[in-house]
Design an enzyme around this catalytic site. Structure first.
Site, PDB file in Angstrom:
ATOM      1  N   HIS A   1      35.501 -11.473   3.665  1.00 39.59           N
ATOM      2  CA  HIS A   1      35.442 -10.218   3.874  1.00 39.59           C
ATOM      3  C   HIS A   1      37.056  -9.567   3.332  1.00 39.59           C
ATOM      4  O   HIS A   1      37.958  -9.852   3.830  1.00 39.59           O
ATOM      5  CB  HIS A   1      35.045 -10.132   5.013  1.00 39.59           C
TER       6      HIS A   1
ATOM      7  N   GLU B   1      37.512  -6.911   4.069  1.00 41.18           N
ATOM      8  CA  GLU B   1      38.587  -6.382   4.703  1.00 41.18           C
ATOM      9  C   GLU B   1      38.951  -7.040   6.228  1.00 41.18           C
ATOM     10  O   GLU B   1      39.807  -5.790   6.726  1.00 41.18           O
ATOM     11  CB  GLU B   1      37.622  -4.663   5.761  1.00 41.18           C
TER      12      GLU B   1
ATOM     13  N   CYS C   1      29.652 -10.144   0.582  1.00 40.85           N
ATOM     14  CA  CYS C   1      29.685 -10.428   1.707  1.00 40.85           C
ATOM     15  C   CYS C   1      27.764 -11.936   1.890  1.00 40.85           C
ATOM     16  O   CYS C   1      27.572 -11.832  -0.128  1.00 40.85           O
ATOM     17  CB  CYS C   1      29.989 -10.713   3.044  1.00 40.85           C
TER      18      CYS C   1
END
Lengths: 251, 208
Positions: B188, B190, B80
């Site tokens: 992202h 994750e 990001c």
């Protein structure tokens, strides 16, 4: 193209998922982590945990529930209910929340939006607005829909955005749990007034209600609870329906 | 000295989710307390949310340590804001230089001018959007073009020769970049389900 998001809401009380109608008459719908797991497998785009009694009973969001849900999920997780201070937000984030949802506390202390946005970024701050139709306006309520905030939803949405909110979660109190459809007029009014995403909530009962809220309601995301909890509608069949209607979704 | 993957904490945002995702795929992760702790890192991850200027929180000695490790050929992954930080700078904080590992300058995505249009482009860009893979690269090994990942940002990096995948939100921007051992993802990983975990695994492979 950016997909329209389908978000499942887990209203949690005493560690169990519950759901009522018009914010009252709660019945149990199961274990939060178990429901979260199921929705994830079905392709839910995001989860919201709302500690629905936290504000009224002066309790804080349940870190244990957040941890249990966050443990095995790799999709965004928002947490709301009883987040009143920067420390409450930090505790939720520490437990695994990606976003915190502010409602009553943001109305009482609007600067809290900015404080948390400056610490974690605007993407981590959702301002939840509970509102009812009042003539041709939309009246905001606080404290789980029990107290008139004497604010107009459109005007409060604009203020929340200017103070650093990254998203708005707009719930129609009139429609909550009724399954008669989202309040598309209210959603469109708010969504057109701000440039941040608006999540529509309250009233989802059938597949076409989602089509309506993504088209006439101009919602960026739609949130539902009951229709998913009791397996009336699977997330996957909902998304396939939306795709057939030309609405971009993640399948 | 610590070995494993160094996760840089520049105190803007939250490392919990990234740590959890890396642990799930079996990475040995540590958060370096001082720049010296980077000495034996097999790879470096620069996560990030928030403002480009937040990178000021990283003092000059951190930047020097990261650039030294990258200069030695250790892989680095920017996530990001971390991707944007790999570039020369950003309009978000004009007087704050980036690491300058990749050529180009980050800029803000323009919102669509017509507020009433049904196809209105909202900024920030928040949600799941698809990747169009533009060339082969190890960071996208096993990732299919069209796969959706989760974004939340307003600023983007330009599409350059280092771009591996683009995403469209009003206009195309660099969603994944790779230049040798230097990689970055605007989304992202994750928070992007199995696709995101796959990209993180590809980075671990790069780090050996």
């Amino acid at each position: 193209m950016l997909s329209k998001r389908i978000i499942a809401c887990l209203d949690v009380r005493d560690g169990q998922v519950v759901k009522g109608v018009n914010f009252e008459g709660l019945r149990s719908a199961g274990d939060p982590a178990e429901l979260a797991r199921r929705y994830n497998l079905e392709g839910i785009d995001e989860l919201v945990i709302l500690d629905i009694t936290a504000t009224l009973e002066a309790r804080r969001a349940l870190a244990e529930t957040i941890r249990a849900v966050a443990r095995e999920l790799f999709i965004p997780l928002a947490v709301g209910g009883g987040i009143r201070t920067e420390d409450d937000a930090a505790a939720a984030v520490e437990a695994g929340a990606d976003k915190v949802s502010l409602n009553t506390a943001a109305l009482a202390t609007p600067s809290l939006i900015t404080t948390i946005a400056e610490r974690y970024g605007s993407q981590a701050v959702v301002v939840a607005i509970d509102a009812k139709t009042d003539g041709d306006r939309f009246a905001v309520y606080s404290r789980s829909g029990s107290t008139a905030a004497h604010r107009d939803a459109v005007e409060w949405a604009r203020e929340a955005e200017s103070r650093g909110a990254g998203e708005l979660l707009l719930t129609s109190i009139d429609r909550d749990g009724t399954k008669i459809g989202f309040d598309c007029a209210m959603t469109a009014a708010v969504s057109s007034a701000v440039s941040i995403p608006v999540i529509a909530s309250g009233g989802a009962g059938g597949l076409d209600h989602f089509v309506d809220v993504f088209t006439t309601g101009r919602a960026d995301a739609a949130l539902a609870a009951s229709i998913f909890h009791y397996a009336e509608t699977s997330v996957r069949s909902l998304k396939e329906h939306l795709k057939q209607r030309g609405i971009p979704v993640r399948l | 000295m610590s070995t494993g993957i160094a996760l840089i904490d520049y105190r803007a945002g939250n490392l919990t989710s990234v740590k959890k995702a890396l642990a799930t795929i079996g990475a040995d992760v540590f958060v370096p307390a001082t720049p010296d702790d980077l000495a034996d890192a097999q790879g470096i991850i620069v996560p990030g949310v928030g403002h480009f200027g937040a990178t000021r929180a990283l003092a000059a000695e951190w930047i020097a340590a990261i650039l030294n490790r990258v200069g030695e050929g250790r892989p680095v992954l920017g996530i990001c804001l971390g991707l944007q930080w790999l570039f020369e700078g950003s309009d978000e904080a004009p007087d704050c230089p980036g690491l300058g590992l990749l050529s180009g300058r980050c800029y803000k995505l323009p919102p669509s001018p017509e507020a009433s249009a049904d196809t209105r482009i909202k900024i920030p860009h928040v949600g799941w959007n698809s990747l169009a893979i533009t060339r082969e690269a190890s960071i996208v090994d096993g990732v299919e073009s069209g796969a959706q990942v989760y974004f939340t940002h307003s600023y983007v990096a330009p599409v350059t020769d280092d771009t591996v995948a683009v995403t469209d939100h009003g206009e195309p921007f660099a969603a994944i970049v790779q230049h040798g051992q230097i990689a970055g993802v605007q989304f992202h990983p994750e928070k992007s389900g199995d696709v995101g975990l796959r990209v993180l695994r590809n980075f671990l492979d790069l780090a050996g």
